[in-house]
Design a protein around this motif. Structure first.
Motif, PDB file in Angstrom:
ATOM      1  N   LEU A 120      69.466  60.455   9.240  1.00  0.00           N
ATOM      2  CA  LEU A 120      68.284  59.460   9.747  1.00  0.00           C
ATOM      3  C   LEU A 120      68.665  58.062  10.290  1.00  0.00           C
ATOM      4  O   LEU A 120      68.410  57.957  11.276  1.00  0.00           O
ATOM      5  CB  LEU A 120      67.573  58.807   8.456  1.00  0.00           C
ATOM      6  CG  LEU A 120      66.674  60.265   7.651  1.00  0.00           C
ATOM      7  CD1 LEU A 120      66.224  59.674   6.290  1.00  0.00           C
ATOM      8  CD2 LEU A 120      65.476  60.730   8.404  1.00  0.00           C
ATOM      9  N   ARG A 121      69.991  57.722   9.682  1.00  0.00           N
ATOM     10  CA  ARG A 121      70.504  56.295  10.326  1.00  0.00           C
ATOM     11  C   ARG A 121      71.022  56.603  11.955  1.00  0.00           C
ATOM     12  O   ARG A 121      71.051  55.465  12.387  1.00  0.00           O
ATOM     13  CB  ARG A 121      71.703  56.058   9.375  1.00  0.00           C
ATOM     14  CG  ARG A 121      71.074  55.066   8.295  1.00  0.00           C
ATOM     15  CD  ARG A 121      72.211  54.595   7.559  1.00  0.00           C
ATOM     16  NE  ARG A 121      71.717  54.243   6.052  1.00  0.00           N
ATOM     17  CZ  ARG A 121      71.344  52.752   6.077  1.00  0.00           C
ATOM     18  NH1 ARG A 121      71.352  52.066   7.072  1.00  0.00           N
ATOM     19  NH2 ARG A 121      70.918  52.113   4.832  1.00  0.00           N
ATOM     20  N   ARG A 122      71.299  57.777  12.066  1.00  0.00           N
ATOM     21  CA  ARG A 122      71.678  57.998  13.596  1.00  0.00           C
ATOM     22  C   ARG A 122      70.419  57.963  14.502  1.00  0.00           C
ATOM     23  O   ARG A 122      70.832  57.790  15.864  1.00  0.00           O
ATOM     24  CB  ARG A 122      72.336  59.475  13.591  1.00  0.00           C
ATOM     25  CG  ARG A 122      74.019  59.438  13.132  1.00  0.00           C
ATOM     26  CD  ARG A 122      74.558  60.229  13.743  1.00  0.00           C
ATOM     27  NE  ARG A 122      74.157  61.799  13.464  1.00  0.00           N
ATOM     28  CZ  ARG A 122      74.540  62.591  12.384  1.00  0.00           C
ATOM     29  NH1 ARG A 122      75.146  61.938  11.442  1.00  0.00           N
ATOM     30  NH2 ARG A 122      74.191  63.911  12.230  1.00  0.00           N
ATOM     31  N   HIS A 123      69.183  58.343  13.865  1.00  0.00           N
ATOM     32  CA  HIS A 123      68.099  58.379  15.073  1.00  0.00           C
ATOM     33  C   HIS A 123      67.295  57.026  14.641  1.00  0.00           C
ATOM     34  O   HIS A 123      66.638  56.746  15.782  1.00  0.00           O
ATOM     35  CB  HIS A 123      67.199  59.484  14.326  1.00  0.00           C
ATOM     36  CG  HIS A 123      67.607  60.709  14.900  1.00  0.00           C
ATOM     37  ND1 HIS A 123      67.342  61.476  16.084  1.00  0.00           N
ATOM     38  CD2 HIS A 123      68.848  61.484  14.208  1.00  0.00           C
ATOM     39  CE1 HIS A 123      68.077  62.525  16.164  1.00  0.00           C
ATOM     40  NE2 HIS A 123      68.917  62.753  15.215  1.00  0.00           N
ATOM     41  N   VAL A 124      67.475  56.220  13.696  1.00  0.00           N
ATOM     42  CA  VAL A 124      66.565  54.959  13.740  1.00  0.00           C
ATOM     43  C   VAL A 124      67.627  53.958  13.441  1.00  0.00           C
ATOM     44  O   VAL A 124      68.609  54.114  12.578  1.00  0.00           O
ATOM     45  CB  VAL A 124      65.347  55.195  12.593  1.00  0.00           C
ATOM     46  CG1 VAL A 124      64.115  56.261  13.153  1.00  0.00           C
ATOM     47  CG2 VAL A 124      65.573  55.421  11.219  1.00  0.00           C
ATOM     48  N   SER A 125      66.991  52.704  13.726  1.00  0.00           N
ATOM     49  CA  SER A 125      67.978  51.559  13.448  1.00  0.00           C
ATOM     50  C   SER A 125      67.783  50.879  12.182  1.00  0.00           C
ATOM     51  O   SER A 125      67.169  49.906  12.177  1.00  0.00           O
ATOM     52  CB  SER A 125      67.966  50.615  15.012  1.00  0.00           C
ATOM     53  OG  SER A 125      68.641  49.483  14.744  1.00  0.00           O
ATOM     54  N   VAL A 126      68.445  51.263  11.197  1.00  0.00           N
ATOM     55  CA  VAL A 126      68.259  50.572   9.611  1.00  0.00           C
ATOM     56  C   VAL A 126      69.320  49.700   9.571  1.00  0.00           C
ATOM     57  O   VAL A 126      70.458  49.714   9.775  1.00  0.00           O
ATOM     58  CB  VAL A 126      68.105  51.699   8.884  1.00  0.00           C
ATOM     59  CG1 VAL A 126      67.804  51.214   7.450  1.00  0.00           C
ATOM     60  CG2 VAL A 126      67.394  52.849   9.013  1.00  0.00           C
ATOM     61  N   PRO A 127      68.826  48.480   9.245  1.00  0.00           N
ATOM     62  CA  PRO A 127      69.535  47.447   9.114  1.00  0.00           C
ATOM     63  C   PRO A 127      70.634  47.740   7.815  1.00  0.00           C
ATOM     64  O   PRO A 127      70.218  48.447   6.784  1.00  0.00           O
ATOM     65  CB  PRO A 127      69.028  46.108   8.638  1.00  0.00           C
ATOM     66  CG  PRO A 127      67.518  46.408   9.297  1.00  0.00           C
ATOM     67  CD  PRO A 127      67.686  47.779   9.360  1.00  0.00           C
ATOM     68  N   ASP A 128      71.925  47.272   7.840  1.00  0.00           N
ATOM     69  CA  ASP A 128      73.012  47.571   6.797  1.00  0.00           C
ATOM     70  C   ASP A 128      72.466  47.219   5.452  1.00  0.00           C
ATOM     71  O   ASP A 128      72.638  47.793   4.379  1.00  0.00           O
ATOM     72  CB  ASP A 128      74.424  47.154   7.040  1.00  0.00           C
ATOM     73  CG  ASP A 128      74.815  47.894   8.029  1.00  0.00           C
ATOM     74  OD1 ASP A 128      74.280  48.757   8.463  1.00  0.00           O
ATOM     75  OD2 ASP A 128      75.919  47.143   8.782  1.00  0.00           O
TER      76      ASP A 128
END
Ligand SMILES: Cc1cc2nc3c(=O)[nH]c(=O)nc-3n(C[C@H](O)[C@H](O)[C@H](O)COP(=O)(O)O)c2cc1C
Length: 236
Positions: A182-190
């Motif tokens: 999921l994190r590769r496809h959407v920009s989720v803050p750390d």
């Protein structure tokens, strides 16, 4: 299509939809639902949620990678939060088994020992059950436990708002088994944790999954009413 005009209708007609039509949902409609969901209460009005809305090629590319990760068994080694127990205690274990029996057995006709058949249904999570809109819900880690309560309120409000505009939803914790994908496809803050996915769209009312009705325990099983002052003796 049933028109849902009251909160009661929305509560009673909300169900986890696991078969959607490909009919697109306009972005303006999704934005309206998100604006309604954002009216949810949150601790000190902190509004710790963020959403990532995927449609079209973006949703297809994510689904392709999720399905590939699922087929090849590339589950994340660690979870950012624990959405459910490894070993459920009673009474939750029995309720979960009843739910599984009614989904896989009664509704889909898949035997309890048909591991491949069950996996064949489960994998459909990773295409958002055919919904045209896939949503990834995240919350801030600081502090996480309170934010998860707020995320739950947001999630429920979104699902009820969807009913108000004739749409259906399914919350999907199964997606976080593959949170690195999921994190590769959407920009989720750390500093954010992925809470779950949400499939959103028009239900395929002709699909046999649309007949699944889940039960609930009676109010008497979980509510205690007090009208006289009571003092419980603390143990220990
Ligand atoms: C946080 C959360 C995560 C869920 N994850 C999934 C999921 O990954 N896949 C799925 O098919 N259903 C999922 N569900 C749906 C539940 O199975 C469903 O809410 C429950 O069985 C009650 O049925 P109902 O929603 O139709 O009333 C999830 C529900 C919640 C609240």
């Amino acid at each position: 299509m049933t028109t849902v005009t009251t909160i009661e209708d929305a509560l009673l007609t909300r169900r986890s939809c696991r078969a959607f039509l490909p009919t697109p949902v306009p972005r303006s409609q999704v934005e309206q639902l998100l604006a309604l969901a954002a009216r949810s209460a949150s601790n000190s009005n902190s509004q710790p949620w963020q959403v990532h809305v995927l449609t079209g090629a973006a949703k297809r590319a994510l689904a392709e990678d999720l399905l590939c990760a699922y087929e090849t068994g590339h589950r994340a080694a660690e979870f950012e939060y624990q959405p459910c127990a490894d070993e459920w205690p009673e009474p939750f274990r029995s309720r979960r088994r009843r739910f599984g029996d009614s989904l896989y057995g009664d509704t889909l006709g898949i035997a309890a020992d048909d591991v491949a058949g069950r996996a064949g249904h489960h994998r459909r999570n990773y295409d958002f059950f055919g919904a045209p809109v896939g949503i990834i819900l995240t919350v801030s880690r600081g502090p996480l436990q309170g934010a998860l309560v707020d995320a739950g309120l947001f999630l429920q409000a979104l699902m009820l708002a969807a009913r108000g505009s004739g749409l259906h939803t399914c919350a999907q914790a199964s997606l976080i088994d593959f949170h690195p994908v999921l994190r590769r496809h959407v920009s989720v803050p750390d500093d954010h944790v992925i809470v779950c996915g949400v499939a959103l769209g028009h239900a395929d009312g002709s699909h046999r999954l649309s007949t699944l009705q889940t039960s609930r325990e009676p109010v008497s099983s979980f509510a205690t009413f007090y009208s006289e002052a009571t003092h419980h003796v603390e143990s220990g």
